[in-house]
Design an enzyme around this catalytic site. Structure first.
Site, PDB file in Angstrom:
ATOM      1  N   CYS A   2       0.887  -1.119  -0.077  1.00  0.00           N
ATOM      2  CA  CYS A   2      -0.029   0.110  -0.061  1.00  0.00           C
ATOM      3  C   CYS A   2       0.924   1.349  -0.033  1.00  0.00           C
ATOM      4  CB  CYS A   2      -0.905   0.186   1.232  1.00  0.00           C
ATOM      5  SG  CYS A   2      -1.866  -1.467   1.245  1.00  0.00           S
ATOM      6  N   ASP A 100      -2.901  -9.713   7.418  1.00  0.00           N
ATOM      7  CA  ASP A 100      -1.794  -9.384   8.209  1.00  0.00           C
ATOM      8  C   ASP A 100      -1.978  -8.214   8.955  1.00  0.00           C
ATOM      9  OD1 ASP A 100      -1.468  -8.343   5.888  1.00  0.00           O
ATOM     10  OD2 ASP A 100       0.738  -8.421   5.740  1.00  0.00           O
TER      11      ASP A 100
END
Length: 634
Positions: A2, A100
């Site tokens: 990201c 995660d």
């Protein structure tokens, strides 16, 4: 994978227009996360995060970030923790997502700052802990994922890319010490960047902000504590086992995974091993330029045929270069590490059409010793040892006699050897390696170096080169250690930017920390016997990589016909780029020097890319300023 950003007022006061500032940062890194976006601002307005999501695990809205928990923690996180299922099992309890990110939040709640010790992967994240009233920024052990920060007044800003910080700086200026580093190495040392006021959080470090105080600390280091108790065969077996384990973890994904294949040992080992665990046919990608000197695709095809890869070959030419190079420089944030960023950018763009995750071979040269300059440096040491009769003094691991069979690979490096031996023969090891990699002498006649101040990059170079974590006098370990600490993060910057520019997640399985920590304990005469580059790694991967690839001595490293283009079909483009003089250099002198540039010289690239960088960021400073006063899009 990201894009992350955030801001915090060090005095605990409200950040003016915090929402707007977060939106601006998010817009500047929007390419990193095309799947989702979000912001979070503390009710008191003194801290906030922005996030752009590239969905890899749990593609549902459950993975939305910034993510919060019941313990008062908020996180904006970039990267992958590959062992998150194992960590989740260890933590126990009920879970809301298959991400995660949630595991990372719970790990911090359980272990606090020690949470990072439980992670295997690549990551950069910002975490706000309401109970501790503390912001923590963390970057992975090797710098695979980027993290930059800058202070403007009482506000500290951070982001995945430096460009997201520029609207908040008092002015966009060049850091003079960073520029001196760049002229010497084509990357910066010790957390400096080319932007004055913008710092890079170093790999293996964390930064905390609490009660207005900023503190940075190292949480991980690689130690070259040599293990003399095992023989070569044992190291081969351990490397092979750790490689298989790393590949299995790096293949974890809820989206398609492919692989870069350059025709060299590192990427071939990664792609070949991945094919063993991929239930389908692994997509693979390579690029080539016209002409045998610039085309290694035959080796990529050899691997693809043997391992059953679905290979796509991307043909590149000068029109691609003139059309895209300015965009490449914009995405890089800084010119860095050589013209190979251009073909990597183009291959990544092609790969992103078919896959969302891609595996690469980055790190093998620095971890296992693959650069030809190591052989050049040792050749000099062998001559010195033969003269002085000191072949066993610990400063080198090969003898004059044993290195002779490897010298054929230096044939194309004769000009470099002539220059290297022109002065300072047989100096101290740090000074010799500095001379070998220092590019500044090539530009001293073109650049007004005196205007950059008295800072000498050698001193910071020597501090890293002679690092206490090496702990002994092995020339090989000192050279690879310096490159591991400096060149590798620069190459990883390229790896991250050229892939994330297209919303593609690049993973580097050779930089799994159990593997790196093992490699650091292997004596140099096992890794580098008789001057054989990457010897132990080639042995450990011989069951997967064809001998025609593992035994190559002519690997080129994605060479670009830049000088040929600049003096040929791209001549007008290059000369139009240098439209006016800079205080730093005279354009006519640069263009005149281009006429005599060696085929694979880096002098022209260093100044050409620097000029494009100044045009895109310095000359258009007003565009970054205007973002704070105009509407952004989402």
């Amino acid at each position: 994978m990201c894009g992350i950003a955030g801001a915090i007022n060090l005095r605990g006061e409200t950040v003016p227009d915090l929402g707007r500032r977060l939106d601006v940062m998010g817009e500047l890194i929007a390419h990193r996360g095309p799947d989702d976006h979000g912001t979070w601002a503390h009710p008191h307005g003194h801290v906030g995060f922005a996030h752009r999501r590239l969905s890899i695990f749990d593609l549902s809205a459950c993975g939305h970030q910034p993510m919060t928990d019941d313990a008062g923690q908020v996180i904006t996180y970039n990267g992958e923790v590959y062992n998150w299922p194992e960590v989740r099992t260890e933590l126990g309890g009920d879970w809301c997502t298959q991400t995660d990110t949630e595991v990372l939040l719970r790990a911090h709640e359980r272990w606090g700052a020690d949470a990072v010790d439980h992670l295997r992967g690549m990551f950069a994240y910002g975490l706000w802990d309401e109970r501790a009233t503390q912001l923590t920024l963390v970057r992975d052990r090797f710098g695979i994922k980027p993290l930059y920060y800058a202070q403007a007044g009482d506000v500290l800003y951070f982001a995945s890319e430096a460009k997201a910080l520029l609207p908040f700086l008092p002015a966009i200026r060049t850091d003079r010490e960073g520029l001196k580093d760049y002229l010497a190495f084509q990357f910066c040392l010790a957390g400096k960047t080319l932007f004055d006021g913008v710092r890079e959080l170093l790999p293996g470090h964390r930064l905390t902000v609490r009660n207005g105080a900023i503190r940075t600390e190292r949480y991980w280091e690689v130690y070259y504590d040599l293990d003399w108790t095992h023989r070569e065969a044992w190291y081969e077996e351990r490397i092979e086992a750790l490689l298989h384990d790393s590949i299995r973890m790096h293949l974890r994904s809820d989206v398609p995974v492919g692989a870069y294949v350059s025709g060299g040992l590192d990427s071939s080992a990664v792609a070949g091993l991945a094919s063993l665990y991929d239930p389908g046919t692994t997509p693979a990608f390579t690029g080539r330029f016209e002409g045998p000197e610039y085309d290694e695709s035959r080796y990529a095809r050899l691997l693809a045929d043997e391992r059953g890869l679905d290979l796509s070959v991307i043909d590149l030419d000068v029109s691609d270069f003139t059309r895209e190079i300015e965009r490449v420089i914009y995405h890089l944030d800084f010119p860095v590490a050589g013209p190979g960023s251009f073909p990597q950018f183009m291959v990544s763009e092609a790969a992103a059409r078919d896959v969302k995750v891609i595996l690469g071979g980055q790190g093998g040269d620095e971890v296992f010793g693959g650069y030809t300059r190591y052989l050049i440096a040792y050749f000099e040491q062998c001559i010195k040892a033969a003269i002085e009769g000191t072949a066993q003094n610990g400063n080198f691991v090969v003898t004059y006699e044993s290195i002779i069979p490897q010298l054929e690979s230096l044939r194309s490096y004769k000009p470099l050897l002539q220059e290297f031996w022109r002065e300072g023969l047989f100096e101290d090891l740090d000074r010799r390696y500095f001379r070998l990699i220092n590019r500044a002498p090539h530009v001293e006649q073109l650049v007004n170096v005196e205007a950059l101040g008295d800072y000498d990059p050698f001193h910071q170079f020597a501090e890293i080169f002679n690092g206490r974590n090496v702990g002994h006098e092995s020339y090989f370990d000192k050279m690879t250690h310096f490159d591991f600490k400096t060149l590798l993060p620069a190459l990883l910057q390229v790896e991250d930017r050229v892939s994330m520019a297209h919303g593609l997640e690049s993973r580097v399985p050779l930089l799994d920390h159990p593997l790196v920590e093992l490699a650091a304990t292997i004596p140099a005469d096992v890794k580098f016997p008789g001057g054989r580059l990457k010897h132990i790694f080639a042995r450990a991967t011989r069951a997967t990589v064809p001998a025609q690839i593992s035994e190559r001595t002519d690997k080129m490293g994605f060479p670009v016909p830049l000088v040929e283009w600049a003096n040929g079909p791209a001549r007008d483009f290059v000369r139009d780029t240098f439209t006016g003089d800079r205080d730093l250099y005279d354009r006519r002198a640069v263009l005149d020097a281009l006429e005599g540039e060696a085929k694979f010289g880096r002098t022209f690239w260093g100044l050409f890319s620097l000029e494009l960088w100044q045009q895109r960021f310095h000359d258009r400073e007003h565009e970054f300023r205007s973002l704070l006063t105009t509407e952004t899009t989402t």
